[in-house]
Design an enzyme around this catalytic site. Sequence first.
Site, short mmCIF file in Angstrom:
data_model
loop_
_atom_site.label_atom_id
_atom_site.label_comp_id
_atom_site.label_asym_id
_atom_site.label_seq_id
_atom_site.Cartn_x
_atom_site.Cartn_y
_atom_site.Cartn_z
CE LYS A 1 -3.83 -1.91 2.76
NZ LYS A 1 -4.95 -1.64 1.86
NE ARG B 1 -11.23 -9.55 -2.02
CZ ARG B 1 -11.52 -8.57 -2.88
NH1 ARG B 1 -11.85 -8.86 -4.14
NH2 ARG B 1 -11.46 -7.32 -2.50
#
Length: 460
Positions: free
Chosen positions: A238, A312
């Site tokens: 990130k 996920r």
Amino acid sequence: MTVQLKKPAPAGAVAITAIDRAGFAALAKTLPASTRRWLATNGFSGAPDSFCLVPDGEGKLVEVFAGVAHATHPFALAALPMALPLGNYKLSDQGLAIDAEAAALSWELGGYQFDLYKPRRREPATLVLPPSPEAQRGLAQATVIAATRDLVNTPAEHMGPEELAQAAQLVAKQHGAKFSAVVGDALLKKNFPAIHAVGRASTRAPRLIELNWGKAKDPLIAIVGKGVCFDTGGLDIKSPDGMRQMKKDMGGAANALGLASLVMALKLPVRLQVLIPAVENSIAGNAYRPGDVIKTRKGLHIEIGNTDAEGRVVLSDALAYASEAKPELIIDMATLTGAARVALGAQLPALFAKHHDTARDLVDLGFKMDDPMWHMPLWAPYKAGIESTIGDIVNTGKSALAGAINAALFLEYFVPENQDWLHIDLFAWNDTARAGRPIGGEAQTIRTLLAYLEQRFATA
């Protein structure tokens, strides 16, 4: 506690008259002329979160007028505890009759401060309420919401997978639940390979945390919470701005523990299985990579399109495991996608549900309770966007469009077709301060979900 339950209120407790805009004009006509003039001079009109201190002729505080949205608003009195002078207060008989649950909840949350590292700026004022089951319920909810916020607010240095497990173990001990955890390489032996893959690069071992509670005869509910205690993005790292608040990426786990705590505290006639895949998505030589194919507990193979779509992946094993017991309902809560925030903002979690009627009921209930969520579709045609050429499914869509839906469709692969399931993509964070809701970690949808579970299972 900033709320005390006793009757009568201590001598000298200052009365608070709560009123909304609509009722203020009528109420003002009944007040002494001097009070009306004082309120007018101070511009008080009953606007929510406003208040006016009313002195006597010698300058002593004798009354407080407080503006509220409505009598059952969960933050009706939240602007007062940190603004009023220290001392005891009680609700007056004039004006709106504030619901006892809302009064206790809002006052207690109005006094919330995260003070693990920084001293409180001041102590809150005290509200004295008559003892009642409603007030006790409000206090119970406030206690859980505060604990949820504390978990999210705690930096990753002090809230890694092990510390999150310790917090879950404490919840289990408080309510007589059974606690267990599968840690480190034991995840591979117990067939949780996706959780292991995401968490293996960290020096802090990944784990699957599990709580079980309730009687065997009662309907089973599984609550699953994403417990990514810090998210660097992995090898798809990130940006600094994107990583700044990633201590909150375990907000789904914190909210799952909060919901479970309320279910157990109120002794709903259900069985609970709480599952938290707790990992730190780190960067090291053994980090999972873009392009890797990861086998899951269900047997499906996930192609990794981006290591920053890790939530996920860990949830896939937890949802598959939860489904094996065939519960009446699975609820998963996760800070899953930025796409949901782009669509709905920080205050409105995205709800995905197997059944449209359930989703509509929850949306209506959420607005009624001022704990909202918004229904988004499990749009089946978009599944084509998460198909993999070398695996069963890829953890990123083929475009940036419909990111929250793609993530929900991904999770749906790990829930049987006939399994009732709710997926909530939440922010778990207040990005702006409002009364009783300071900037920082937040509990979202748990009051609404509690009410829904009570409606659905209280007579089961």
